[in-house]
Motif scaffolding. Structure first.
Motif, PDB file in Angstrom:
ATOM      1  N   SER A   4      34.936  37.763  -3.415  1.00 12.83           N
ATOM      2  CA  SER A   4      35.729  38.787  -2.735  1.00 12.83           C
ATOM      3  C   SER A   4      34.815  39.789  -2.049  1.00 12.83           C
ATOM      4  O   SER A   4      35.078  40.232  -0.926  1.00 12.83           O
ATOM      5  N   GLY A   5      33.770  40.163  -2.734  1.00 14.16           N
ATOM      6  CA  GLY A   5      32.851  41.122  -2.156  1.00 14.16           C
ATOM      7  C   GLY A   5      32.069  40.556  -0.997  1.00 14.16           C
ATOM      8  O   GLY A   5      31.800  41.239  -0.012  1.00 14.16           O
ATOM      9  N   ALA A   6      31.728  39.286  -1.101  1.00 11.33           N
ATOM     10  CA  ALA A   6      30.924  38.666  -0.052  1.00 11.33           C
ATOM     11  C   ALA A   6      31.752  38.337   1.187  1.00 11.33           C
ATOM     12  O   ALA A   6      31.259  38.435   2.305  1.00 11.33           O
ATOM     13  N   TYR A   7      32.971  37.934   0.981  1.00  9.99           N
ATOM     14  CA  TYR A   7      33.827  37.499   2.090  1.00  9.99           C
ATOM     15  C   TYR A   7      35.017  38.435   2.241  1.00  9.99           C
ATOM     16  O   TYR A   7      36.153  37.990   2.414  1.00  9.99           O
ATOM     17  N   PHE A   8      34.762  39.719   2.211  1.00  7.01           N
ATOM     18  CA  PHE A   8      35.815  40.729   2.161  1.00  7.01           C
ATOM     19  C   PHE A   8      36.714  40.733   3.384  1.00  7.01           C
ATOM     20  O   PHE A   8      37.803  41.276   3.339  1.00  7.01           O
ATOM     21  N   SER A   9      36.301  40.170   4.489  1.00  5.23           N
ATOM     22  CA  SER A   9      37.138  40.180   5.693  1.00  5.23           C
ATOM     23  C   SER A   9      38.052  38.958   5.773  1.00  5.23           C
ATOM     24  O   SER A   9      38.803  38.812   6.742  1.00  5.23           O
TER      25      SER A   9
ATOM     26  N   ARG B 284      47.265  36.379   9.538  1.00  8.36           N
ATOM     27  CA  ARG B 284      46.920  37.645   8.900  1.00  8.36           C
ATOM     28  C   ARG B 284      45.482  37.993   9.246  1.00  8.36           C
ATOM     29  O   ARG B 284      44.584  37.144   9.161  1.00  8.36           O
ATOM     30  N   GLU B 285      45.248  39.244   9.661  1.00  8.77           N
ATOM     31  CA  GLU B 285      43.921  39.644  10.078  1.00  8.77           C
ATOM     32  C   GLU B 285      43.429  40.843   9.285  1.00  8.77           C
ATOM     33  O   GLU B 285      44.193  41.702   8.855  1.00  8.77           O
ATOM     34  N   PHE B 286      42.119  40.869   9.143  1.00  3.05           N
ATOM     35  CA  PHE B 286      41.451  41.946   8.424  1.00  3.05           C
ATOM     36  C   PHE B 286      41.535  43.247   9.212  1.00  3.05           C
ATOM     37  O   PHE B 286      41.378  43.257  10.437  1.00  3.05           O
TER      38      PHE B 286
ATOM     39  N   TYR C  21      49.382  44.728   4.712  1.00  2.00           N
ATOM     40  CA  TYR C  21      49.247  44.368   3.308  1.00  2.00           C
ATOM     41  C   TYR C  21      47.965  44.965   2.721  1.00  2.00           C
ATOM     42  O   TYR C  21      46.916  44.915   3.357  1.00  2.00           O
ATOM     43  N   CYS C  22      48.063  45.486   1.519  1.00  2.00           N
ATOM     44  CA  CYS C  22      46.845  45.824   0.804  1.00  2.00           C
ATOM     45  C   CYS C  22      46.514  44.664  -0.127  1.00  2.00           C
ATOM     46  O   CYS C  22      47.393  43.874  -0.495  1.00  2.00           O
ATOM     47  N   ALA C  23      45.249  44.564  -0.486  1.00  2.00           N
ATOM     48  CA  ALA C  23      44.818  43.432  -1.294  1.00  2.00           C
ATOM     49  C   ALA C  23      43.632  43.823  -2.153  1.00  2.00           C
ATOM     50  O   ALA C  23      42.769  44.597  -1.728  1.00  2.00           O
ATOM     51  N   ASP C  24      43.601  43.274  -3.345  1.00  2.00           N
ATOM     52  CA  ASP C  24      42.504  43.486  -4.277  1.00  2.00           C
ATOM     53  C   ASP C  24      41.741  42.185  -4.458  1.00  2.00           C
ATOM     54  O   ASP C  24      42.344  41.133  -4.678  1.00  2.00           O
ATOM     55  N   GLY C  25      40.431  42.276  -4.392  1.00  2.00           N
ATOM     56  CA  GLY C  25      39.601  41.115  -4.660  1.00  2.00           C
ATOM     57  C   GLY C  25      38.729  41.401  -5.864  1.00  2.00           C
ATOM     58  O   GLY C  25      38.031  42.416  -5.878  1.00  2.00           O
ATOM     59  N   ARG C  26      38.761  40.538  -6.846  1.00  2.00           N
ATOM     60  CA  ARG C  26      38.111  40.839  -8.118  1.00  2.00           C
ATOM     61  C   ARG C  26      36.950  39.921  -8.455  1.00  2.00           C
ATOM     62  O   ARG C  26      36.425  39.971  -9.574  1.00  2.00           O
ATOM     63  N   THR C  27      36.537  39.088  -7.520  1.00  2.00           N
ATOM     64  CA  THR C  27      35.429  38.184  -7.794  1.00  2.00           C
ATOM     65  C   THR C  27      34.247  38.517  -6.891  1.00  2.00           C
ATOM     66  O   THR C  27      34.367  39.278  -5.936  1.00  2.00           O
ATOM     67  N   SER C  28      33.121  37.913  -7.213  1.00  2.00           N
ATOM     68  CA  SER C  28      31.938  38.141  -6.381  1.00  2.00           C
ATOM     69  C   SER C  28      32.165  37.607  -4.971  1.00  2.00           C
ATOM     70  O   SER C  28      31.662  38.166  -3.997  1.00  2.00           O
TER      71      SER C  28
ATOM     72  N   ALA D  87      41.145  36.706   4.161  1.00  2.00           N
ATOM     73  CA  ALA D  87      42.301  36.840   3.281  1.00  2.00           C
ATOM     74  C   ALA D  87      42.192  35.963   2.034  1.00  2.00           C
ATOM     75  O   ALA D  87      42.656  36.346   0.965  1.00  2.00           O
ATOM     76  N   VAL D  88      41.555  34.816   2.150  1.00  2.00           N
ATOM     77  CA  VAL D  88      41.473  33.893   1.011  1.00  2.00           C
ATOM     78  C   VAL D  88      40.621  34.452  -0.121  1.00  2.00           C
ATOM     79  O   VAL D  88      40.646  33.937  -1.234  1.00  2.00           O
ATOM     80  N   ALA D  89      39.852  35.495   0.147  1.00  2.00           N
ATOM     81  CA  ALA D  89      38.997  36.081  -0.880  1.00  2.00           C
ATOM     82  C   ALA D  89      39.770  36.969  -1.840  1.00  2.00           C
ATOM     83  O   ALA D  89      39.212  37.439  -2.831  1.00  2.00           O
TER      84      ALA D  89
END
Length: 126
Positions: free
Chosen positions: A103-108, A45-47, A94-101, A110-112
């Protein structure tokens, strides 16, 4: 938990444009970052693109200049517009939501992300 429901996708011709939608059912999109990823057969899976709560956007080099990520004013729907599509854009999106800090730092990465849409197939024929 908010459920992400995707729509759009399908079969398009090379050179065509496509818009995918991702709706937050039961709430709003993340206050940190929301993104699109894709996965081609046999590949990881790629950003593709991300949009932060501030509205700042980020793109993978493969779609820069052809892709636009956006969201509605109510922050319940995020869109991905891809123009001038080619066979290399084929995959499950796929769309994805990241809700932690993180997530914001490693937004590219998938594990974020901890909340994913169901995925939608996009096939580009040459």
């Amino acid at each position: 938990q908010v459920q992400l429901v995707q729509s759009g996708g399908g079969l398009v011709q090379a050179g065509d444009s496509l818009r995918l939608s991702c709706t937050a059912s039961g709430g709003r999109l993340s206050r940190v970052v929301t993104a699109w990823f894709r996965q081609a057969p046999g590949k990881e899976r790629e950003f593709v693109a991300a949009i932060k709560a501030s509205g700042r956007t980020f793109y993978a080099d493969s779609v820069k200049g052809r892709g636009t990520i956006s969201r509605d004013s109510a922050k319940t729907v995020v869109y991905l517009q891809l123009n001038n599509m080619g066979p290399e854009d084929t995959g499950v999106y796929y769309c994805a939501d990241g809700r932690t800090s993180d997530s914001g730092a490693y937004f590219s990465q998938a594990v974020a992300y901890d909340n994913w849409g169901q995925g939608t197939q996009v096939t580009v024929s040459s």
